[in-house]
Write a protein that holds these residues in place. Structure first.
Motif, PDB file in Angstrom:
ATOM      1  N   ALA A  46      -5.121  -0.628 -11.688  1.00  0.00           N
ATOM      2  CA  ALA A  46      -4.667  -1.007 -10.344  1.00  0.00           C
ATOM      3  C   ALA A  46      -5.871  -1.135  -9.415  1.00  0.00           C
ATOM      4  CB  ALA A  46      -3.669   0.021  -9.820  1.00  0.00           C
ATOM      5  N   ASN A  47      -6.742  -2.043  -9.732  1.00  0.00           N
ATOM      6  CA  ASN A  47      -7.937  -2.299  -8.954  1.00  0.00           C
ATOM      7  C   ASN A  47      -7.569  -2.609  -7.500  1.00  0.00           C
ATOM      8  OD1 ASN A  47      -9.738  -4.414  -7.726  1.00  0.00           O
ATOM      9  ND2 ASN A  47     -11.009  -3.820  -9.475  1.00  0.00           N
ATOM     10  N   GLU A  48      -8.216  -1.939  -6.567  1.00  0.00           N
ATOM     11  CA  GLU A  48      -7.871  -2.090  -5.148  1.00  0.00           C
ATOM     12  C   GLU A  48      -8.039  -3.527  -4.663  1.00  0.00           C
ATOM     13  OE1 GLU A  48      -8.735  -0.006  -0.832  1.00  0.00           O
ATOM     14  OE2 GLU A  48      -9.855   0.659  -2.574  1.00  0.00           O
ATOM     15  N   ILE A  49      -9.055  -4.214  -5.110  1.00  0.00           N
ATOM     16  CA  ILE A  49      -9.276  -5.603  -4.678  1.00  0.00           C
ATOM     17  C   ILE A  49      -8.182  -6.506  -5.215  1.00  0.00           C
ATOM     18  CG2 ILE A  49     -10.822  -7.589  -4.876  1.00  0.00           C
ATOM     19  CD1 ILE A  49     -13.142  -5.486  -4.863  1.00  0.00           C
ATOM     20  N   GLU A  50      -7.863  -6.369  -6.502  1.00  0.00           N
ATOM     21  CA  GLU A  50      -6.815  -7.207  -7.088  1.00  0.00           C
ATOM     22  C   GLU A  50      -5.443  -6.896  -6.484  1.00  0.00           C
ATOM     23  OE1 GLU A  50      -7.147  -9.903  -9.003  1.00  0.00           O
ATOM     24  OE2 GLU A  50      -9.275  -9.520  -8.657  1.00  0.00           O
ATOM     25  N   MET A  51      -5.185  -5.622  -6.240  1.00  0.00           N
ATOM     26  CA  MET A  51      -3.905  -5.268  -5.621  1.00  0.00           C
ATOM     27  C   MET A  51      -3.847  -5.791  -4.192  1.00  0.00           C
ATOM     28  SD  MET A  51      -2.420  -1.864  -7.285  1.00  0.00           S
ATOM     29  CE  MET A  51      -0.995  -2.181  -6.371  1.00  0.00           C
ATOM     30  N   GLY A  52      -4.968  -5.766  -3.500  1.00  0.00           N
ATOM     31  CA  GLY A  52      -5.018  -6.318  -2.152  1.00  0.00           C
ATOM     32  C   GLY A  52      -4.704  -7.803  -2.150  1.00  0.00           C
ATOM     33  N   LYS A  53      -5.210  -8.515  -3.146  1.00  0.00           N
ATOM     34  CA  LYS A  53      -4.902  -9.944  -3.274  1.00  0.00           C
ATOM     35  C   LYS A  53      -3.412 -10.144  -3.536  1.00  0.00           C
ATOM     36  CE  LYS A  53      -9.364 -11.337  -5.191  1.00  0.00           C
ATOM     37  NZ  LYS A  53     -10.030 -11.837  -6.412  1.00  0.00           N
ATOM     38  N   GLN A  54      -2.845  -9.306  -4.384  1.00  0.00           N
ATOM     39  CA  GLN A  54      -1.416  -9.407  -4.689  1.00  0.00           C
ATOM     40  C   GLN A  54      -0.588  -9.135  -3.436  1.00  0.00           C
ATOM     41  OE1 GLN A  54       0.026  -7.084  -8.011  1.00  0.00           O
ATOM     42  NE2 GLN A  54       2.113  -7.224  -7.303  1.00  0.00           N
ATOM     43  N   PHE A  55      -0.954  -8.099  -2.701  1.00  0.00           N
ATOM     44  CA  PHE A  55      -0.244  -7.801  -1.458  1.00  0.00           C
ATOM     45  C   PHE A  55      -0.333  -8.988  -0.499  1.00  0.00           C
ATOM     46  CE2 PHE A  55      -1.036  -2.965  -1.997  1.00  0.00           C
ATOM     47  CZ  PHE A  55       0.218  -2.776  -2.542  1.00  0.00           C
ATOM     48  N   ALA A  56      -1.510  -9.599  -0.407  1.00  0.00           N
ATOM     49  CA  ALA A  56      -1.716 -10.694   0.538  1.00  0.00           C
ATOM     50  C   ALA A  56      -0.950 -11.954   0.144  1.00  0.00           C
ATOM     51  CB  ALA A  56      -3.206 -11.008   0.645  1.00  0.00           C
ATOM     52  N   ARG A  57      -0.853 -12.239  -1.149  1.00  0.00           N
ATOM     53  CA  ARG A  57      -0.250 -13.489  -1.625  1.00  0.00           C
ATOM     54  C   ARG A  57       1.244 -13.420  -1.870  1.00  0.00           C
ATOM     55  NH1 ARG A  57      -3.711 -14.156  -6.642  1.00  0.00           N
ATOM     56  NH2 ARG A  57      -5.568 -13.321  -5.717  1.00  0.00           N
ATOM     57  N   SER A  58       1.768 -12.272  -2.131  1.00  0.00           N
ATOM     58  CA  SER A  58       3.131 -12.176  -2.631  1.00  0.00           C
ATOM     59  C   SER A  58       4.137 -11.830  -1.542  1.00  0.00           C
ATOM     60  CB  SER A  58       3.204 -11.126  -3.741  1.00  0.00           C
ATOM     61  OG  SER A  58       4.541 -10.943  -4.138  1.00  0.00           O
ATOM     62  N   GLU A  59       5.022 -12.763  -1.279  1.00  0.00           N
ATOM     63  CA  GLU A  59       6.121 -12.473  -0.355  1.00  0.00           C
ATOM     64  C   GLU A  59       7.052 -11.411  -0.944  1.00  0.00           C
ATOM     65  OE1 GLU A  59       6.840 -13.496   2.837  1.00  0.00           O
ATOM     66  OE2 GLU A  59       4.785 -14.239   2.715  1.00  0.00           O
ATOM     67  N   LEU A  60       7.156 -11.375  -2.262  1.00  0.00           N
ATOM     68  CA  LEU A  60       8.034 -10.409  -2.908  1.00  0.00           C
ATOM     69  C   LEU A  60       7.573  -8.981  -2.637  1.00  0.00           C
ATOM     70  CD1 LEU A  60      10.416  -9.736  -4.762  1.00  0.00           C
ATOM     71  CD2 LEU A  60       8.865 -10.009  -6.705  1.00  0.00           C
ATOM     72  N   THR A  61       6.288  -8.721  -2.780  1.00  0.00           N
ATOM     73  CA  THR A  61       5.796  -7.341  -2.661  1.00  0.00           C
ATOM     74  C   THR A  61       5.685  -6.859  -1.223  1.00  0.00           C
ATOM     75  OG1 THR A  61       3.468  -8.036  -2.702  1.00  0.00           O
ATOM     76  CG2 THR A  61       4.497  -7.473  -4.820  1.00  0.00           C
ATOM     77  N   LYS A  62       5.786  -7.748  -0.249  1.00  0.00           N
ATOM     78  CA  LYS A  62       5.665  -7.351   1.157  1.00  0.00           C
ATOM     79  C   LYS A  62       7.002  -7.261   1.883  1.00  0.00           C
ATOM     80  CE  LYS A  62       2.797 -10.628   2.154  1.00  0.00           C
ATOM     81  NZ  LYS A  62       1.802 -11.518   2.725  1.00  0.00           N
ATOM     82  N   ASN A  63       8.058  -7.697   1.254  1.00  0.00           N
ATOM     83  CA  ASN A  63       9.340  -7.781   1.950  1.00  0.00           C
ATOM     84  C   ASN A  63      10.478  -7.161   1.149  1.00  0.00           C
ATOM     85  OD1 ASN A  63       8.528  -9.490   4.326  1.00  0.00           O
ATOM     86  ND2 ASN A  63       7.822 -10.760   2.633  1.00  0.00           N
ATOM     87  N   LEU A  64      10.189  -6.071   0.480  1.00  0.00           N
ATOM     88  CA  LEU A  64      11.206  -5.413  -0.325  1.00  0.00           C
ATOM     89  C   LEU A  64      12.216  -4.705   0.562  1.00  0.00           C
ATOM     90  CD1 LEU A  64       8.852  -3.890  -3.035  1.00  0.00           C
ATOM     91  CD2 LEU A  64      10.353  -5.879  -3.278  1.00  0.00           C
ATOM     92  N   SER A  65      13.458  -4.810   0.206  1.00  0.00           N
ATOM     93  CA  SER A  65      14.501  -4.101   0.935  1.00  0.00           C
ATOM     94  C   SER A  65      14.392  -2.610   0.643  1.00  0.00           C
ATOM     95  CB  SER A  65      15.882  -4.606   0.501  1.00  0.00           C
ATOM     96  OG  SER A  65      16.890  -3.804   1.062  1.00  0.00           O
ATOM     97  N   THR A  66      14.645  -1.804   1.648  1.00  0.00           N
ATOM     98  CA  THR A  66      14.634  -0.352   1.430  1.00  0.00           C
ATOM     99  C   THR A  66      15.949   0.113   0.807  1.00  0.00           C
ATOM    100  OG1 THR A  66      15.364   0.002   3.701  1.00  0.00           O
ATOM    101  CG2 THR A  66      12.983   0.111   3.276  1.00  0.00           C
ATOM    102  N   GLU A  67      16.860  -0.821   0.599  1.00  0.00           N
ATOM    103  CA  GLU A  67      18.105  -0.513  -0.105  1.00  0.00           C
ATOM    104  C   GLU A  67      18.011  -1.089  -1.513  1.00  0.00           C
ATOM    105  OE1 GLU A  67      21.570  -1.633   2.108  1.00  0.00           O
ATOM    106  OE2 GLU A  67      20.682  -0.927   3.982  1.00  0.00           O
ATOM    107  N   TYR A  68      18.218  -0.250  -2.493  1.00  0.00           N
ATOM    108  CA  TYR A  68      18.148  -0.642  -3.898  1.00  0.00           C
ATOM    109  C   TYR A  68      19.174   0.182  -4.650  1.00  0.00           C
ATOM    110  CZ  TYR A  68      15.026   3.238  -3.101  1.00  0.00           C
ATOM    111  OH  TYR A  68      14.491   4.422  -2.649  1.00  0.00           O
ATOM    112  N   GLU A  69      19.437  -0.234  -5.873  1.00  0.00           N
ATOM    113  CA  GLU A  69      20.483   0.436  -6.653  1.00  0.00           C
ATOM    114  C   GLU A  69      19.909   0.949  -7.967  1.00  0.00           C
ATOM    115  OE1 GLU A  69      24.543  -0.929  -8.972  1.00  0.00           O
ATOM    116  OE2 GLU A  69      23.882  -2.097  -7.240  1.00  0.00           O
ATOM    117  N   TYR A  70      20.140   2.208  -8.255  1.00  0.00           N
ATOM    118  CA  TYR A  70      19.756   2.796  -9.533  1.00  0.00           C
ATOM    119  C   TYR A  70      20.660   2.215 -10.611  1.00  0.00           C
ATOM    120  CZ  TYR A  70      19.964   6.213 -13.306  1.00  0.00           C
ATOM    121  OH  TYR A  70      19.999   6.806 -14.541  1.00  0.00           O
ATOM    122  N   LEU A  71      20.060   1.745 -11.714  1.00  0.00           N
ATOM    123  CA  LEU A  71      20.835   1.142 -12.797  1.00  0.00           C
ATOM    124  C   LEU A  71      20.944   2.018 -14.038  1.00  0.00           C
ATOM    125  CD1 LEU A  71      19.452  -2.509 -12.619  1.00  0.00           C
ATOM    126  CD2 LEU A  71      21.638  -1.650 -11.725  1.00  0.00           C
TER     127      LEU A  71
END
Length: 116
Positions: A46-71
């Protein structure tokens, strides 16, 4: 101790707050807090630079709902995989959240965390 020996309820007591933290800190793009429960092997990948790029590029990882369901959960070897139905506040649809937990140095750590 092997985590697969714990009951479902005991595992959920550990997994739910960890998943909530991953969602929160992913949305905040907070690398330090996001990785604080990672195992040593997970941190190495989990390289900080690569994760930072993922955070910056990904709408999925920045807008997760705080409501989720255990499966459910899957036990294998020395790890348990806890599965969640996860949604996003900007992207329609549902994703499968996967949290892999196990022991490292007598503490429960995250050995895998992904969205599919």
């Amino acid at each position: 101790m092997n985590i697969i020996e714990k009951t479902d309820d005991e595992i959920l007591e550990l997994a739910l707050p960890m998943w909530a933290d991953l969602v929160k800190y992913s949305n905040e793009e907070n690398y330090g807090a996001f990785t604080r429960n990672f195992s040593a092997a997970m941190l190495m990948g989990a390289n900080e630079i690569e994760m930072g790029k993922q955070f910056a590029r990904s709408e999925l990882t920045k807008n997760l709902s705080t409501e989720y369901e255990y499966l459910g959960m899957i036990r294998r070897g020395e790890h348990v995989t806890v599965l969640f139905k996860q949604t996003n506040i900007k992207k329609p649809g549902e994703w499968l959240g996967r949290l892999v937990l196990g022991y490292e140095d007598d503490k429960v750590k995250i050995f895998g965390a992904t969205l599919f």
